[in-house]
Design an enzyme around this catalytic site. Structure first.
Site, PDB file in Angstrom:
ATOM      1  N   LEU A  34       0.874  -1.357  -0.037  1.00  0.00           N
ATOM      2  CA  LEU A  34       0.099   0.057  -0.227  1.00  0.00           C
ATOM      3  C   LEU A  34       0.923   1.227  -0.169  1.00  0.00           C
ATOM      4  O   LEU A  34       0.605   2.035  -0.710  1.00  0.00           O
ATOM      5  CB  LEU A  34      -0.993  -0.018   1.194  1.00  0.00           C
ATOM      6  N   SER A  61       1.938  -7.432   2.823  1.00  0.00           N
ATOM      7  CA  SER A  61       0.945  -7.774   3.900  1.00  0.00           C
ATOM      8  C   SER A  61      -0.121  -6.697   3.728  1.00  0.00           C
ATOM      9  O   SER A  61      -1.410  -7.262   4.041  1.00  0.00           O
ATOM     10  CB  SER A  61       1.611  -6.868   5.243  1.00  0.00           C
ATOM     11  N   GLU A 133     -13.312  -1.977  16.658  1.00  0.00           N
ATOM     12  CA  GLU A 133     -12.278  -2.746  16.877  1.00  0.00           C
ATOM     13  C   GLU A 133     -11.606  -2.500  18.518  1.00  0.00           C
ATOM     14  O   GLU A 133     -11.813  -1.459  18.674  1.00  0.00           O
ATOM     15  CB  GLU A 133     -11.109  -2.501  15.841  1.00  0.00           C
ATOM     16  N   HIS A 250       0.396 -11.025  16.962  1.00  0.00           N
ATOM     17  CA  HIS A 250      -0.983 -11.232  16.953  1.00  0.00           C
ATOM     18  C   HIS A 250      -1.396 -12.491  17.733  1.00  0.00           C
ATOM     19  O   HIS A 250      -0.687 -13.532  17.420  1.00  0.00           O
ATOM     20  CB  HIS A 250      -1.480 -11.226  15.570  1.00  0.00           C
ATOM     21  N   ARG A 296      -4.296  -6.695  22.928  1.00  0.00           N
ATOM     22  CA  ARG A 296      -3.627  -7.623  21.818  1.00  0.00           C
ATOM     23  C   ARG A 296      -2.324  -8.363  22.743  1.00  0.00           C
ATOM     24  O   ARG A 296      -2.294  -9.664  22.650  1.00  0.00           O
ATOM     25  CB  ARG A 296      -3.090  -6.942  20.614  1.00  0.00           C
ATOM     26  N   HIS A 355       3.597 -10.255  13.775  1.00  0.00           N
ATOM     27  CA  HIS A 355       2.390  -9.561  12.869  1.00  0.00           C
ATOM     28  C   HIS A 355       2.811  -8.292  12.540  1.00  0.00           C
ATOM     29  O   HIS A 355       2.520  -7.884  11.268  1.00  0.00           O
ATOM     30  CB  HIS A 355       1.187  -9.479  13.992  1.00  0.00           C
ATOM     31  N   ARG A 390       0.912  -0.827  18.272  1.00  0.00           N
ATOM     32  CA  ARG A 390      -0.093  -0.214  17.299  1.00  0.00           C
ATOM     33  C   ARG A 390      -1.352  -0.377  17.653  1.00  0.00           C
ATOM     34  O   ARG A 390      -1.648  -1.581  18.045  1.00  0.00           O
ATOM     35  CB  ARG A 390       0.485  -0.782  16.225  1.00  0.00           C
TER      36      ARG A 390
HETATM   37  C1  LIG Z   1      -2.539 -10.920   7.872  1.00  0.00           C
HETATM   38  C2  LIG Z   1      -2.244  -9.436   7.984  1.00  0.00           C
HETATM   39  C3  LIG Z   1      -3.554  -8.644   8.477  1.00  0.00           C
HETATM   40  C4  LIG Z   1      -3.395  -7.165   8.719  1.00  0.00           C
HETATM   41  N1  LIG Z   1      -4.588  -6.657   8.896  1.00  0.00           N
HETATM   42  C5  LIG Z   1      -4.434  -5.355   9.056  1.00  0.00           C
HETATM   43  C6  LIG Z   1      -5.549  -4.351   9.151  1.00  0.00           C
HETATM   44  O1  LIG Z   1      -6.633  -5.046   9.044  1.00  0.00           O
HETATM   45  N2  LIG Z   1      -5.599  -2.999   9.181  1.00  0.00           N
HETATM   46  C7  LIG Z   1      -4.306  -2.528   9.322  1.00  0.00           C
HETATM   47  O2  LIG Z   1      -4.311  -1.339   9.501  1.00  0.00           O
HETATM   48  N3  LIG Z   1      -3.072  -3.106   9.289  1.00  0.00           N
HETATM   49  C8  LIG Z   1      -3.238  -4.515   9.101  1.00  0.00           C
HETATM   50  N4  LIG Z   1      -2.056  -5.278   9.129  1.00  0.00           N
HETATM   51  C9  LIG Z   1      -0.867  -4.769   8.673  1.00  0.00           C
HETATM   52  C10 LIG Z   1      -0.726  -3.865   7.576  1.00  0.00           C
HETATM   53  O3  LIG Z   1      -1.145  -4.761   6.568  1.00  0.00           O
HETATM   54  C11 LIG Z   1       0.610  -3.584   7.101  1.00  0.00           C
HETATM   55  O4  LIG Z   1       1.303  -2.864   8.335  1.00  0.00           O
HETATM   56  C12 LIG Z   1       0.828  -2.572   5.974  1.00  0.00           C
HETATM   57  O5  LIG Z   1      -0.057  -3.094   4.894  1.00  0.00           O
HETATM   58  C13 LIG Z   1       2.280  -2.396   5.363  1.00  0.00           C
HETATM   59  O6  LIG Z   1       1.955  -1.739   4.284  1.00  0.00           O
HETATM   60  P1  LIG Z   1       3.596  -1.478   3.478  1.00  0.00           P
HETATM   61  O7  LIG Z   1       3.347  -0.961   2.181  1.00  0.00           O
HETATM   62  O8  LIG Z   1       4.525  -0.773   4.496  1.00  0.00           O
HETATM   63  O9  LIG Z   1       4.078  -3.116   3.444  1.00  0.00           O
HETATM   64  P2  LIG Z   1       3.638  -4.288   2.288  1.00  0.00           P
HETATM   65  O10 LIG Z   1       2.201  -4.317   2.219  1.00  0.00           O
HETATM   66  O11 LIG Z   1       4.236  -5.472   3.223  1.00  0.00           O
HETATM   67  O12 LIG Z   1       4.431  -4.089   1.163  1.00  0.00           O
HETATM   68  C14 LIG Z   1       5.977  -4.158   1.277  1.00  0.00           C
HETATM   69  C15 LIG Z   1       6.220  -4.475  -0.241  1.00  0.00           C
HETATM   70  O13 LIG Z   1       7.651  -4.459  -0.325  1.00  0.00           O
HETATM   71  C16 LIG Z   1       8.285  -5.502  -0.866  1.00  0.00           C
HETATM   72  N5  LIG Z   1       9.614  -5.918  -0.553  1.00  0.00           N
HETATM   73  C17 LIG Z   1      10.125  -6.440   0.494  1.00  0.00           C
HETATM   74  N6  LIG Z   1      11.403  -6.527   0.799  1.00  0.00           N
HETATM   75  C18 LIG Z   1      11.999  -5.883  -0.359  1.00  0.00           C
HETATM   76  C19 LIG Z   1      13.085  -5.785  -0.950  1.00  0.00           C
HETATM   77  N7  LIG Z   1      14.278  -6.051  -0.361  1.00  0.00           N
HETATM   78  N8  LIG Z   1      13.346  -5.274  -2.192  1.00  0.00           N
HETATM   79  C20 LIG Z   1      12.083  -4.731  -2.892  1.00  0.00           C
HETATM   80  N9  LIG Z   1      10.758  -4.973  -2.526  1.00  0.00           N
HETATM   81  C21 LIG Z   1      10.625  -5.518  -1.322  1.00  0.00           C
HETATM   82  C22 LIG Z   1       7.010  -6.716  -0.707  1.00  0.00           C
HETATM   83  O14 LIG Z   1       7.141  -7.771  -1.496  1.00  0.00           O
HETATM   84  C23 LIG Z   1       5.952  -5.999  -0.799  1.00  0.00           C
HETATM   85  O15 LIG Z   1       5.594  -5.680  -2.122  1.00  0.00           O
HETATM   86  C24 LIG Z   1      -2.276  -6.829   8.577  1.00  0.00           C
HETATM   87  C25 LIG Z   1      -1.089  -7.106   8.607  1.00  0.00           C
HETATM   88  C26 LIG Z   1      -0.931  -8.796   8.054  1.00  0.00           C
HETATM   89  C27 LIG Z   1       0.079  -9.412   7.851  1.00  0.00           C
END
Ligand SMILES: Cc1cc2nc3c(=O)[nH]c(=O)nc-3n(C[C@H](O)[C@H](O)[C@H](O)COP(=O)(O)OP(=O)(O)OC[C@H]3O[C@@H](n4cnc5c(N)ncnc54)[C@H](O)[C@@H]3O)c2cc1C
Length: 520
Positions: A34, A61, A133, A250, A296, A355, A390
């Protein structure tokens, strides 16, 4: 998908990569969750290059988020109240200015997501349907079809990215280190592709959006790719990091031997599901007055204690959800059924799972790290929004709020072409060593920690370091363990059996002690 440029050279033997001055892109975005995709969209029409180790939309994630995104959207709610809940959840370490900032910006970012086509659930009257929540004082979690918020958000973003000509994409490569010029300014990254080749990619600005570090633990809800790469890269480059010991576990990973563990969302306990041990005893009331609705970390420790005592832990949703399961919680239902557990009739075996990483690379109000040229966004950053614990559904919020702020800053800046730069190439752990490390992280740096276990873990890190010097997973794991050992108190997600009390609220900063300036 694009190819790699040929104007730079890989010196395999010297484990160093050089890049000439100049850049082919304005903004290099490392990671396609995201944070990364929202940033790329907000930066259009500036030319961005997004790096995704997997096909777009996978191994993030973000796509797995079940609950949704918290924002004060209800007329009876307010950003001030949302910020107060965020501060209260963070166990003394949330920066109130940042809490207020994400809460204030939240509603506008939800409107952005609606404009991108995210089909948030609606009430019969057409307003956004908002869930309550744990630890939120008001219903404020925007969700999609029960537990599909992450997937729906990412589907909409992937479609928008694919339709945006200014966004270039490299799939199937990972960043392994940061390129820096003679003054330490970040000039891009070195990528490792699927065939093991290293190639530099320079940019006028670089943003790390690589997500969390759950994959450093044997039991995790995160994609395996989430191994704290950004933490290791930023540390090696000399950036300031903070509070790495704060990992949220979690309570209810579904314990069916899958890696990663599927998640049984907290909303199930919100609906009245109860936790039992193998003897059938509903044990939560023995541990906390709020029982299943305790914070949590308290629930995670109670489940951990029952499991350590050999009594096991199970989530019973039969009465609370029953036949509504397939409609209300389709993701959890599918995960259970894949293991021949029918949650309408059976109890779900659960275990705490790594988590969310509250700690990370220090970021200011505008997503700037302490290194020139480097922004950080999403779970890999430490903005001060989450403190030691968090608040549920605040991480998707933080990702979009900071992505928008970074884009606003970069859109109004003159981005200079980078000077000549270089980077070191780290080695990588073998699969067997990585597994050993992950097992030790879960055993010694998990829900309950102590000095003896953490010291054992650090000994293992030293052994593995001899085998794979500077391996990113190893560096990230070592920094988490060192932070956990140094924090001689219990606070939020960090519980020390040997220091059960909470001390003075202090952030714990860390930077590479002997970082040498790179001279190309
Ligand atoms: C099962 C689950 C349920 C969750 N539910 C919620 C929720 O309901 N509400 C909420 O707010 N949060 C929730 N979270 C937490 C939340 O999803 C994450 O904190 C958030 O999506 C992180 O977004 P991000 O873009 O930082 O990372 P991510 O969405 O994890 O994206 C990281 C990206 O970086 C890439 N990457 C990793 N290493 C490298 C590298 N060395 N080089 C290039 N690319 C790389 C990955 O492949 C991915 O594309 C949940 C997490 C999980 C695991």
């Amino acid at each position: 998908m694009t190819g790699f440029p040929d104007r730079a050279m890989f010196e395999g033997a010297a484990h160093r990569v050089h890049a000439e001055a100049g850049a082919s892109v304005d903004v290099l975005i490392v990671g396609a969750g995201l944070a990364g995709l929202f940033l790329a969209l907000k930066l259009a029409p500036r030319h961005c290059l997004v790096i995704s180790p997997s096909p777009l939309g996978q191994a993030a994630s973000s796509a797995w988020a079940q609950g949704g995104l918290a924002a004060a959207l209800d007329p009876l709610d307010s950003p001030a109240q949302h910020a107060a809940d965020t501060v209260a959840a963070g166990a003394g370490l949330v920066d109130p200015v940042i809490a207020r900032l994400i809460a204030e910006d939240g509603p506008a970012r939800v409107r952005d997501l609606l404009a991108l086509g995210v089909p948030f659930d609606r009430t019969p009257e057409g307003a956004l349907a908002l869930s309550l929540e744990a630890a939120h004082s008001h219903p404020r979690v925007a969700r999609v079809s029960g537990d599909l918020a992450g997937k729906a958000i990412m589907d909409a973003l992937v479609a928008a990215v694919q339709a945006t000509p200014s966004i270039e994409l490299i799939e199937g490569a990972r960043a392994v280190s940061l390129l820096q010029d003679a003054n330490g300014r970040v000039a891009g990254v070195v990528l490792r592709d699927a065939s093991g080749h290293f190639t530099p990619r320079t940019a006028r600005a670089t943003a790390l959006c690589t997500g969390g570090s759950g994959g450093l633990f044997k039991v995790t809800t995160n994609p395996r790719e989430a191994q704290g790469d950004a933490i290791a890269m930023a540390y090696e480059a000399g950036a300031l990091l903070a509070d790495l010991e704060f990992v949220q576990f979690h309570p209810t990973g579904i314990d069916i031997g899958r890696d990663p563990a599927p998640l049984a969302t907290e909303a199930l306990r919100g609906e009245g599901a109860t936790l039992h041990n193998a003897d059938g005893r509903a044990f939560m009331a023995d541990y906390h007055p709020l029982a299943e609705l305790a914070p949590r970390d308290e629930v995670a420790r109670a489940i951990h204690a029952e499991r350590m005592a050999g009594r096991g832990a199970f989530l019973d949703c039969r009465k609370a959800v029953g036949d509504h399961f397939p409609d209300h919680f389709p993701t959890v239902f599918g995960a259970c059924m894949s293991a021949n557990i029918d949650p309408r009739r059976d109890r779900i075996p659960v275990a705490p799972a790594a988590h969310y990483h509250m700690g990370g690379i220090v970021s200011d109000l505008w997503g700037r790290s302490t290194l020139a040229g480097l922004s950080v966004c999403g779970e890999c950053s430490s903005t001060g929004a989450h403190g030691a614990n968090r608040l549920a559904s605040n991480s998707l919020l933080e990702a979009v709020v900071f992505a928008e702020r970074i884009s606003r800053r970069l859109m109004s800046a003159t981005l200079d072409a980078p000077a000549a730069s270089q980077a070191s190439i780290p080695s990588a752990l073998t699969d067997q060593s990585l597994l050993k490390l992950r097992e030790a992280m879960s055993a010694h740096c998990g829900v309950v920690r102590d000095a003896a276990g953490l010291t054992k873990l650090l000994d293992l890190c030293r052994q593995l370091e001899a085998e794979a010097p500077g391996a990113p997973a190893l560096t990230a794991a070592r920094l988490v363990a060192e932070g956990a050992l140094a924090r001689a108190e219990s606070r939020g997600g960090h519980f020390r059996r040997d220091y059960p009390d909470t001390g003075k609220p202090q952030r714990q900063f860390i930077a590479h002690p002997f970082r040498e300036r790179v001279t190309p």
